[in-house]
Write an enzyme that holds these catalytic residues in place. Structure first.
Site, PDB file in Angstrom:
ATOM      1  N   LYS A  36      -0.483   4.770   4.641  1.00  0.00           N
ATOM      2  CA  LYS A  36      -1.290   3.776   5.376  1.00  0.00           C
ATOM      3  C   LYS A  36      -0.690   3.530   6.766  1.00  0.00           C
ATOM      4  O   LYS A  36       0.522   3.380   6.907  1.00  0.00           O
ATOM      5  CB  LYS A  36      -1.387   2.464   4.581  1.00  0.00           C
ATOM      6  CG  LYS A  36      -2.333   1.456   5.234  1.00  0.00           C
ATOM      7  CD  LYS A  36      -2.797   0.399   4.262  1.00  0.00           C
ATOM      8  CE  LYS A  36      -3.701  -0.615   4.919  1.00  0.00           C
ATOM      9  NZ  LYS A  36      -4.959  -0.035   5.404  1.00  0.00           N
ATOM     10  N   HIS A  83       0.835  -1.207   0.000  1.00  0.00           N
ATOM     11  CA  HIS A  83       0.000   0.000   0.000  1.00  0.00           C
ATOM     12  C   HIS A  83       0.869   1.256   0.000  1.00  0.00           C
ATOM     13  O   HIS A  83       2.055   1.203   0.329  1.00  0.00           O
ATOM     14  CB  HIS A  83      -0.899   0.023   1.243  1.00  0.00           C
ATOM     15  CG  HIS A  83      -2.076  -0.890   1.146  1.00  0.00           C
ATOM     16  ND1 HIS A  83      -2.008  -2.215   1.484  1.00  0.00           N
ATOM     17  CD2 HIS A  83      -3.348  -0.675   0.724  1.00  0.00           C
ATOM     18  CE1 HIS A  83      -3.191  -2.782   1.288  1.00  0.00           C
ATOM     19  NE2 HIS A  83      -4.019  -1.870   0.817  1.00  0.00           N
TER      20      HIS A  83
HETATM   21  N1  LIG Z   1     -12.589  -1.356   3.307  1.00  0.00           N
HETATM   22  C1  LIG Z   1     -12.123  -0.781   2.202  1.00  0.00           C
HETATM   23  O1  LIG Z   1     -12.514  -1.128   1.056  1.00  0.00           O
HETATM   24  C2  LIG Z   1     -11.136   0.324   2.326  1.00  0.00           C
HETATM   25  C3  LIG Z   1     -10.744   0.724   3.571  1.00  0.00           C
HETATM   26  N2  LIG Z   1      -9.904   1.794   3.735  1.00  0.00           N
HETATM   27  C4  LIG Z   1      -9.660   2.190   5.108  1.00  0.00           C
HETATM   28  O2  LIG Z   1     -10.349   3.419   5.350  1.00  0.00           O
HETATM   29  C5  LIG Z   1      -9.654   4.163   6.340  1.00  0.00           C
HETATM   30  C6  LIG Z   1      -9.397   5.572   5.839  1.00  0.00           C
HETATM   31  O3  LIG Z   1      -8.509   5.542   4.757  1.00  0.00           O
HETATM   32  P1  LIG Z   1      -8.105   6.884   3.979  1.00  0.00           P
HETATM   33  O4  LIG Z   1      -9.299   7.529   3.384  1.00  0.00           O
HETATM   34  O5  LIG Z   1      -6.975   6.510   3.101  1.00  0.00           O
HETATM   35  O6  LIG Z   1      -7.565   7.779   5.195  1.00  0.00           O
HETATM   36  P2  LIG Z   1      -7.512   9.356   5.341  1.00  0.00           P
HETATM   37  O7  LIG Z   1      -6.645   9.638   6.520  1.00  0.00           O
HETATM   38  O8  LIG Z   1      -7.200   9.990   4.025  1.00  0.00           O
HETATM   39  O9  LIG Z   1      -9.035   9.767   5.698  1.00  0.00           O
HETATM   40  C7  LIG Z   1      -9.650   9.589   6.929  1.00  0.00           C
HETATM   41  C8  LIG Z   1     -10.409  10.851   7.220  1.00  0.00           C
HETATM   42  O10 LIG Z   1     -11.252  10.644   8.342  1.00  0.00           O
HETATM   43  C9  LIG Z   1     -11.118  11.768   9.182  1.00  0.00           C
HETATM   44  N3  LIG Z   1     -11.545  11.430  10.528  1.00  0.00           N
HETATM   45  C10 LIG Z   1     -10.943  10.614  11.415  1.00  0.00           C
HETATM   46  N4  LIG Z   1     -11.632  10.585  12.577  1.00  0.00           N
HETATM   47  C11 LIG Z   1     -12.702  11.392  12.401  1.00  0.00           C
HETATM   48  C12 LIG Z   1     -13.779  11.783  13.244  1.00  0.00           C
HETATM   49  N5  LIG Z   1     -13.903  11.340  14.500  1.00  0.00           N
HETATM   50  N6  LIG Z   1     -14.702  12.634  12.756  1.00  0.00           N
HETATM   51  C13 LIG Z   1     -14.606  13.088  11.494  1.00  0.00           C
HETATM   52  N7  LIG Z   1     -13.592  12.776  10.649  1.00  0.00           N
HETATM   53  C14 LIG Z   1     -12.655  11.927  11.106  1.00  0.00           C
HETATM   54  C15 LIG Z   1      -9.658  12.123   9.071  1.00  0.00           C
HETATM   55  O11 LIG Z   1      -9.386  13.397   9.591  1.00  0.00           O
HETATM   56  P3  LIG Z   1      -7.923  13.685  10.271  1.00  0.00           P
HETATM   57  O12 LIG Z   1      -6.948  13.601   9.146  1.00  0.00           O
HETATM   58  O13 LIG Z   1      -8.089  15.068  10.832  1.00  0.00           O
HETATM   59  O14 LIG Z   1      -7.720  12.632  11.304  1.00  0.00           O
HETATM   60  C16 LIG Z   1      -9.476  12.023   7.573  1.00  0.00           C
HETATM   61  O15 LIG Z   1      -9.890  13.183   6.895  1.00  0.00           O
HETATM   62  C17 LIG Z   1      -8.412   3.353   6.677  1.00  0.00           C
HETATM   63  O16 LIG Z   1      -8.667   2.548   7.818  1.00  0.00           O
HETATM   64  C18 LIG Z   1      -8.222   2.468   5.445  1.00  0.00           C
HETATM   65  O17 LIG Z   1      -7.502   1.309   5.694  1.00  0.00           O
HETATM   66  C19 LIG Z   1      -9.433   2.489   2.680  1.00  0.00           C
HETATM   67  C20 LIG Z   1      -9.770   2.126   1.412  1.00  0.00           C
HETATM   68  C21 LIG Z   1     -10.646   1.014   1.124  1.00  0.00           C
HETATM   69  O1  LIG Z   2      -5.645   2.086   3.490  1.00  0.00           O
HETATM   70  C1  LIG Z   2      -5.946   1.826   2.291  1.00  0.00           C
HETATM   71  O2  LIG Z   2      -5.656   2.600   1.370  1.00  0.00           O
HETATM   72  C2  LIG Z   2      -6.662   0.591   2.002  1.00  0.00           C
HETATM   73  N1  LIG Z   2      -7.114  -0.093   3.008  1.00  0.00           N
HETATM   74  C3  LIG Z   2      -7.848  -1.294   2.961  1.00  0.00           C
HETATM   75  C4  LIG Z   2      -7.057  -2.406   3.617  1.00  0.00           C
HETATM   76  O3  LIG Z   2      -6.504  -2.180   4.716  1.00  0.00           O
HETATM   77  O4  LIG Z   2      -7.006  -3.498   3.076  1.00  0.00           O
HETATM   78  C5  LIG Z   2      -8.363  -1.629   1.589  1.00  0.00           C
HETATM   79  C6  LIG Z   2      -7.489  -1.198   0.449  1.00  0.00           C
HETATM   80  O5  LIG Z   2      -6.507  -2.160   0.240  1.00  0.00           O
HETATM   81  C7  LIG Z   2      -6.925   0.193   0.614  1.00  0.00           C
END
Ligand SMILES: NC(=O)C1=CN([C@@H]2O[C@H](COP(=O)(O)OP(=O)(O)OC[C@H]3O[C@@H](n4cnc5c(N)ncnc54)[C@H](OP(=O)(O)O)[C@@H]3O)[C@@H](O)[C@H]2O)C=CC1
Ligand SMILES: O=C(O)C1=N[C@H](C(=O)O)C[C@H](O)C1
Length: 280
Positions: free
Chosen positions: A172, A168
């Site tokens: 991450k 990744h």
């Molecule tokens: N299941 C799936 O298919 C996928 C899962 N993911 C997962 O999703 C999660 C997020 O990934 P990603 O988008 O890359 O991360 P980012 O850090 O880009 O985005 C997370 C966002 O959530 C905000 N946030 C965190 N806590 C709060 C809260 N209490 N209230 C409001 N906003 C909040 C963060 O703000 P701040 O920066 O201020 O903390 C940030 O803007 C990870 O756990 C990742 O592994 C990602 C892609 C696919």
């Molecule tokens: O953090 C990410 O970006 C992603 N998180 C998920 C994971 O932990 O598997 C899904 C995807 O691979 C992207």
């Protein structure tokens, strides 16, 4: 408040709140919802100290103005929503699951890195909220999990070793990825064992020989890689590799919206993407 006149909004559209709306997935979700019939963004939430508060969620995500300002207060938006899309952090997700339970709405959870205690609290919230949670919302990975389960069932643990490799982007924060763990669970299910106790998450130094039947993980981090996963089934003299390469976060966002639409009107409980996609 929305700029869109109320008369233009189909009464049946599912009103969704995106929490973490300024994040990588948050912005991708706003763009995806914009293109999917039957769903619309009615709220966007970020932390109280976010520099994005008050901005229009659509403008930030690049769709153009949608009349939804980013707010720091989830409760009023949850109260008028049908569902929440949540890709944030484990602690925040546990909190949001409690609010979704209070509001008795759909909660789609993509957040990874949840502890056993976090998962227990999410499961408790699922008594009142309809929760879909998955380490990966894409069709491809969930199909891959089915194939991995079949391969693990067909190939004997005495002869074939299972190793899971993921890579990744450099931002991450959790490892192994949620997807790697999901694939590990699928492999363990195929073998008829629990993943816990049979997983090897780190190797360093004099490890000794590989334990028969264990499921190994390796994590790489760097650059802008959206998400690469390979399950390697290694025998003596041959090796099978089952892989998925995510090229665009839109695959996760489309899956999350699909999950929300599927969950609407279903009874409270904890569901998976396999349930949503009919792959269970
Ligand atoms: N299941 C799936 O298919 C996928 C899962 N993911 C997962 O999703 C999660 C997020 O990934 P990603 O988008 O890359 O991360 P980012 O850090 O880009 O985005 C997370 C966002 O959530 C905000 N946030 C965190 N806590 C709060 C809260 N209490 N209230 C409001 N906003 C909040 C963060 O703000 P701040 O920066 O201020 O903390 C940030 O803007 C990870 O756990 C990742 O592994 C990602 C892609 C696919
Ligand atoms: O953090 C990410 O970006 C992603 N998180 C998920 C994971 O932990 O598997 C899904 C995807 O691979 C992207």
């Amino acid at each position: 408040m929305s700029d869109t006149p109320a008369t233009d909004i189909p009464a049946t559209d599912m009103g969704l709140v995106v929490v973490g709306a300024a994040g990588r997935m948050g912005q991708t979700l706003i763009r995806a919802i914009h293109t999917i019939p039957g769903a619309r963004v009615i709220g966007a939430v970020e932390r109280a100290d976010s520099p994005h508060l008050g901005k229009d969620a659509g403008e930030l995500a690049g769709t153009g103005r949608i009349g939804v300002p980013i707010s720091a207060d989830p409760l009023p938006v949850f109260a008028r929503a049908d569902g929440v899309l949540d890709f944030t952090t484990p602690a925040s997700t546990v909190e949001f699951a409690g609010y979704a339970a209070q509001a008795r709405i759909v909660h789609v959870i993509g957040t990874t890195g949840c502890s056993a205690e976090d998962n227990a609290r999410i499961e408790a919230a699922a008594r009142h909220a309809t929760i879909v949670k998955s380490g990966n919302m894409s069709l491809g990975v969930n199909l891959l999990a089915v194939l991995v389960e079949q391969a693990a069932r067909a190939l004997d643990a005495d002869d074939f070793d299972i190793e899971i490799l993921e890579m990744h982007h450099k931002h991450k924060v959790d490892a192994p990825s949620g997807t790697a763990l999901l694939l590990g669970e699928a492999a363990a299910a195929g073998r008829g064992i629990a993943l816990a106790g049979n997983d090897v998450r780190v190797r360093d130094g004099h490890t000794g020989v590989r334990k028969v039947g264990s499921i190994g993980f390796a994590s790489l981090r760097g650059g802008s890689v959206v998400g690469d996963h390979s399950v390697i089934v290694a025998g003596t003299g041959e090796r099978i590799t089952l892989s998925h390469h995510a090229e665009d976060r839109a695959i996760f966002a489309r899956g999350a919206v699909k999950a929300a639409l599927w969950a609407r009107g279903r009874k409270p409980g904890l569901y998976s993407m396999r349930d949503v996609l009919g792959l269970s």
